[in-house]
Design a protein around this motif. Structure first.
Motif, mmCIF file in Angstrom:
data_model
loop_
_atom_site.group_PDB
_atom_site.id
_atom_site.type_symbol
_atom_site.label_atom_id
_atom_site.label_comp_id
_atom_site.label_asym_id
_atom_site.label_seq_id
_atom_site.Cartn_x
_atom_site.Cartn_y
_atom_site.Cartn_z
ATOM 1 N N LEU A 1 0.902 -0.928 -0.155
ATOM 2 C CA LEU A 1 0.334 0.384 -0.165
ATOM 3 C C LEU A 1 0.976 1.030 0.124
ATOM 4 N N LYS A 2 1.413 0.980 1.150
ATOM 5 C CA LYS A 2 2.819 2.523 0.710
ATOM 6 C C LYS A 2 3.335 2.947 -0.709
ATOM 7 N N ILE B 1 3.827 6.261 -5.455
ATOM 8 C CA ILE B 1 3.881 6.485 -6.806
ATOM 9 C C ILE B 1 2.825 7.021 -7.386
ATOM 10 N N ARG B 2 1.812 6.868 -6.704
ATOM 11 C CA ARG B 2 0.597 7.206 -7.396
ATOM 12 C C ARG B 2 0.419 8.645 -6.917
ATOM 13 N N ASN B 3 0.779 9.524 -5.365
ATOM 14 C CA ASN B 3 0.844 10.877 -4.813
ATOM 15 C C ASN B 3 1.668 11.465 -6.036
ATOM 16 N N LYS B 4 3.056 10.804 -6.370
ATOM 17 C CA LYS B 4 3.655 11.426 -7.732
ATOM 18 C C LYS B 4 3.040 11.817 -8.934
ATOM 19 N N ASN C 1 -5.617 14.652 -8.206
ATOM 20 C CA ASN C 1 -6.148 14.683 -7.083
ATOM 21 C C ASN C 1 -5.898 13.905 -5.658
ATOM 22 N N PRO C 2 -6.528 14.340 -4.870
ATOM 23 C CA PRO C 2 -6.224 13.640 -3.484
ATOM 24 C C PRO C 2 -6.886 12.743 -2.852
ATOM 25 N N LEU C 3 -6.199 11.553 -2.810
ATOM 26 C CA LEU C 3 -7.251 10.035 -2.709
ATOM 27 C C LEU C 3 -8.269 10.306 -1.556
ATOM 28 N N THR C 4 -9.390 9.525 -1.730
ATOM 29 C CA THR C 4 -10.484 9.277 -0.567
ATOM 30 C C THR C 4 -10.289 7.468 -0.318
ATOM 31 N N PHE D 1 -10.328 2.128 16.761
ATOM 32 C CA PHE D 1 -10.124 1.121 16.091
ATOM 33 C C PHE D 1 -10.107 2.417 14.985
ATOM 34 N N LYS D 2 -10.295 3.508 14.596
ATOM 35 C CA LYS D 2 -10.476 4.756 13.867
ATOM 36 C C LYS D 2 -9.147 5.918 14.333
ATOM 37 N N GLU D 3 -8.679 5.574 15.617
ATOM 38 C CA GLU D 3 -7.285 5.922 15.972
ATOM 39 C C GLU D 3 -5.898 5.336 15.579
ATOM 40 N N HIS D 4 -6.160 3.971 15.410
ATOM 41 C CA HIS D 4 -4.670 3.000 14.694
ATOM 42 C C HIS D 4 -5.343 3.474 13.292
ATOM 43 N N TYR D 5 -6.341 3.010 12.443
ATOM 44 C CA TYR D 5 -5.963 2.989 11.371
ATOM 45 C C TYR D 5 -5.850 4.528 10.468
ATOM 46 N N GLU D 6 -5.883 5.960 11.557
ATOM 47 C CA GLU D 6 -5.445 7.214 10.924
ATOM 48 C C GLU D 6 -4.299 7.315 11.341
ATOM 49 N N LYS D 7 -3.413 6.499 12.221
ATOM 50 C CA LYS D 7 -2.052 6.862 12.546
ATOM 51 C C LYS D 7 -1.076 5.963 12.425
ATOM 52 N N THR D 8 -1.826 4.326 11.746
ATOM 53 C CA THR D 8 -1.678 3.786 10.807
ATOM 54 C C THR D 8 -1.188 4.397 9.160
ATOM 55 N N PHE D 9 -2.269 5.216 9.159
ATOM 56 C CA PHE D 9 -1.413 6.030 7.646
ATOM 57 C C PHE D 9 -0.788 7.115 7.755
ATOM 58 N N ASP D 10 -0.960 7.745 9.114
ATOM 59 C CA ASP D 10 -0.091 9.103 9.410
ATOM 60 C C ASP D 10 1.844 8.324 9.082
ATOM 61 N N GLU D 11 1.337 7.725 10.476
ATOM 62 C CA GLU D 11 2.922 7.139 10.307
ATOM 63 C C GLU D 11 3.656 5.772 10.121
ATOM 64 N N GLU D 12 2.869 5.181 8.735
ATOM 65 C CA GLU D 12 3.131 3.465 7.741
ATOM 66 C C GLU D 12 3.427 4.003 6.915
ATOM 67 N N ILE D 13 2.147 4.527 6.946
ATOM 68 C CA ILE D 13 1.833 4.155 5.040
ATOM 69 C C ILE D 13 2.120 5.526 4.004
ATOM 70 N N VAL D 14 1.218 6.419 4.430
ATOM 71 C CA VAL D 14 0.743 7.801 3.635
ATOM 72 C C VAL D 14 0.634 8.831 3.873
ATOM 73 N N LYS D 15 0.694 9.727 4.628
ATOM 74 C CA LYS D 15 0.155 11.207 5.418
ATOM 75 C C LYS D 15 -0.962 11.641 4.237
ATOM 76 N N LEU D 16 -2.140 11.885 4.408
ATOM 77 C CA LEU D 16 -3.605 11.741 3.598
ATOM 78 C C LEU D 16 -4.141 13.335 3.440
ATOM 79 N N THR D 17 -4.583 13.583 2.832
ATOM 80 C CA THR D 17 -4.747 15.314 2.551
ATOM 81 C C THR D 17 -6.354 16.091 3.231
#
Length: 131
Positions: free
Chosen positions: A64-65, A70-73, A77-80, A96-112
């Motif tokens: 995913l990361k 690659i996608r973001n480069k 348009n921002p990813l939903t 559950f929400k905190e886990h998803y948000e933290k995992t995306f921010d710290e391990e995958i990609v920062k979302l806009t």
């Protein structure tokens, strides 16, 4: 036998969410992962249904990361990201929400854009469009 074509035998294969996946003997699974990678690069919307994004699923998070980097480069348009998962209790929803948000921010990609959560049973989701 295959219920669709009546040929060949079907085998059950469970790919556990661990970092110890050895898919070298499963050509079909490798093809699915390559296709998933390609689709992730081209997507504008990503929907998780009934997936908890477990800490142990390192291979999927890496896929995913890498794809989303690659996608973001390549895309303007921002990813939903939408998550559909049934959880009972306010504490479970918050964690559950905190886990998803933290995992995306710290391990995958920062979302806009914020991740959209829909806490309902799959049977309810499958019965009609919700998001």
């Amino acid at each position: 036998l295959c219920p669709n074509c009546g040929k060949g035998y079907l085998n059950i294969l469970i790919v556990p969410p661990t970092s110890f996946k050895n898919l070298s003997n499963f050509e079909q699974i490798k093809e699915v992962w390559v296709e998933a990678f390609t689709r992730l690069i081209d997507c504008d919307e990503l929907i998780f249904i009934g997936y908890s994004l477990p800490k142990a699923d390192i291979d999927f998070k890496f896929l995913l990361k890498t794809a989303l980097d690659i996608r973001n480069k390549a895309h303007q348009n921002p990813l939903t990201v939408k998550v559909i998962n049934y959880k009972e209790g306010i504490g479970n929803l918050k964690n559950f929400k905190e886990h998803y948000e933290k995992t995306f921010d710290e391990e995958i990609v920062k979302l806009t854009k914020d991740i959209q959560f829909d806490f309902q049973k799959f049977s309810t989701f499958a019965s009609g469009p919700t998001i």
